[in-house]
Design an enzyme around this catalytic site. Structure first.
Site, mmCIF file in Angstrom:
data_model
loop_
_atom_site.group_PDB
_atom_site.id
_atom_site.type_symbol
_atom_site.label_atom_id
_atom_site.label_comp_id
_atom_site.label_asym_id
_atom_site.label_seq_id
_atom_site.Cartn_x
_atom_site.Cartn_y
_atom_site.Cartn_z
ATOM 1 N N LYS A 1 46.460 28.968 37.217
ATOM 2 C CA LYS A 1 46.617 30.416 36.985
ATOM 3 C C LYS A 1 45.509 30.969 36.098
ATOM 4 O O LYS A 1 44.887 31.982 36.403
ATOM 5 C CB LYS A 1 48.003 30.679 36.397
ATOM 6 C CG LYS A 1 48.346 32.144 36.246
ATOM 7 C CD LYS A 1 47.816 32.716 34.958
ATOM 8 C CE LYS A 1 48.114 34.202 34.862
ATOM 9 N NZ LYS A 1 47.535 34.781 33.624
ATOM 10 N N ASP B 1 50.791 34.847 38.516
ATOM 11 C CA ASP B 1 51.484 34.989 37.244
ATOM 12 C C ASP B 1 52.937 35.357 37.517
ATOM 13 O O ASP B 1 53.357 35.475 38.661
ATOM 14 C CB ASP B 1 50.809 36.067 36.394
ATOM 15 C CG ASP B 1 50.738 37.382 37.144
ATOM 16 O OD1 ASP B 1 51.804 37.979 37.388
ATOM 17 O OD2 ASP B 1 49.633 37.800 37.511
#
Length: 303
Positions: free
Chosen positions: A233, A252
């Site tokens: 991420k 996210d």
DNA sequence: TATCCAAGGTAAGTT
DNA sequence: AACTTACCTTGGATA
């Protein structure tokens, strides 16, 4: 001090406040001290300021840049000619209509584009961007921002403009020379050793975020995860907000919620597979632009 | 005033 | 390779 104004007529739609306060960059500060607090309909008209490190092909020296949007122009003050810097940092060179027009025609995207018309991605300098997103783990945007400002004030050089001094984000060497305890004192928590170790890797030449330029997208993401505190991420955030990989879609919590609510068939289990599916759903090459609008739209409560 | 909880996740240890 | 769990800190919510 130099100063000037950039007419936005030649740039196209632009919204400074949405661009700088949407949670893509944590390196700008609002002069009135109300970052993330009072949001305006368009542009904002507040002064924003940052210290920009030298950027390959753009600038040779560290520079202070202040900018605000008034009506249909960007007013700026700087230690140098800020036009090339602002063009670079705020992606004024993007053809926004063409980019958004190339993404998929999905109701959620149309609503987000409409709500924050003119918002652009940023091109943050790589090292500060990397550290920012290492700090972002399990944090709210206002606190991520404060961490970056605190690190600059505590460990960075100061640069003067018009009688005031501004703190530059620390260099890799400056951060690597701090102890974990010193970073914990700035409330970095468990991220402190990650930041220190990553700074050391860059300072020692063990790895360099800019080394991914020219790599295939997924190879670039894999490369960035060698830094401590960087998983898929965070790697995607650095690729998207600094390193020109506009197809990167960071997964996210907000995008994961959007996938669950709107595109459940894109949830393919693992990060790489789900990322690939949502990237295709959003339209491929500029999927990251779509992601950033959706992120801000959902986080601001747009639903 | 005290307690609880989640916030742009990642690393390390188990199956 | 997929699945748990611990991890710092703090602002805001709940009791």
């Amino acid at each position: 001090m130099e100063s000037g104004a950039i007419p936005l007529s030649s740039v196209g739609a632009f919204d400074l406040q949405a661009t700088v306060e949407s949670g893509q960059t944590y390196l700008w500060d609002r002069a009135d001290g109300n970052m993330y607090e009072t949001m305006s309909a368009h542009g904002g008209d507040h002064w924003y300021e940052t210290v920009v490190p030298p950027i390959d092909g753009v600038s040779d020296e560290r520079a202070v840049v202040r900018v605000r949007q008034v009506d249909d122009r960007l007013e700026w003050e700087s230690t140098t000619d800020a036009v090339p810097l602002l063009t670079h940092l705020l992606r004024l060179d993007d053809d926004l209509d063409a980019i958004l027009g190339s993404t998929s025609e999905l109701p959620l995207l149309e609503r987000a584009y409409e709500a924050y018309r003119g918002m652009r991605l940023v091109r943050d300098p790589p090292f500060p961007c990397l550290v920012s997103f290492i700090c972002s783990a399990q944090m709210r945007v206002s606190r991520i921002h404060r961490m970056q400002m605190d690190m600059a004030d505590a460990f960075g050089e100061t640069v003067a403009l018009d009688g005031r001094t501004y703190s530059a984000f620390p260099t890799p060497e400056q951060l690597a020379d701090r102890t974990e305890a010193e970073l914990r004192d700035l409330s970095l928590g468990y991220r402190a050793p990650y930041v220190r170790r990553t700074a050391e890797m860059v300072a020692d030449g063990e790895a360099d975020p800019a080394a991914v330029r020219g790599m295939a997208y997924e190879d670039a993401r894999e490369y960035l995860t060698r830094f401590v505190g960087v998983g898929d991420k965070v790697a995607d955030c650095v690729l998207l907000f600094s390193l020109e990989f506009l197809e990167a879609v960071p997964l996210d919590t907000w995008i994961r919620t959007a996938i669950a609510d709107y595109y459940p068939e894109c949830d393919a289990g693992g990060y790489a597979e789900t990322s690939r599916a949502i990237r295709e759903r959003f339209g491929g090459d500029y999927a990251g632009y779509a992601q950033t609008y959706v992120f801000y739209y959902l986080r601001a409560g747009g639903e």
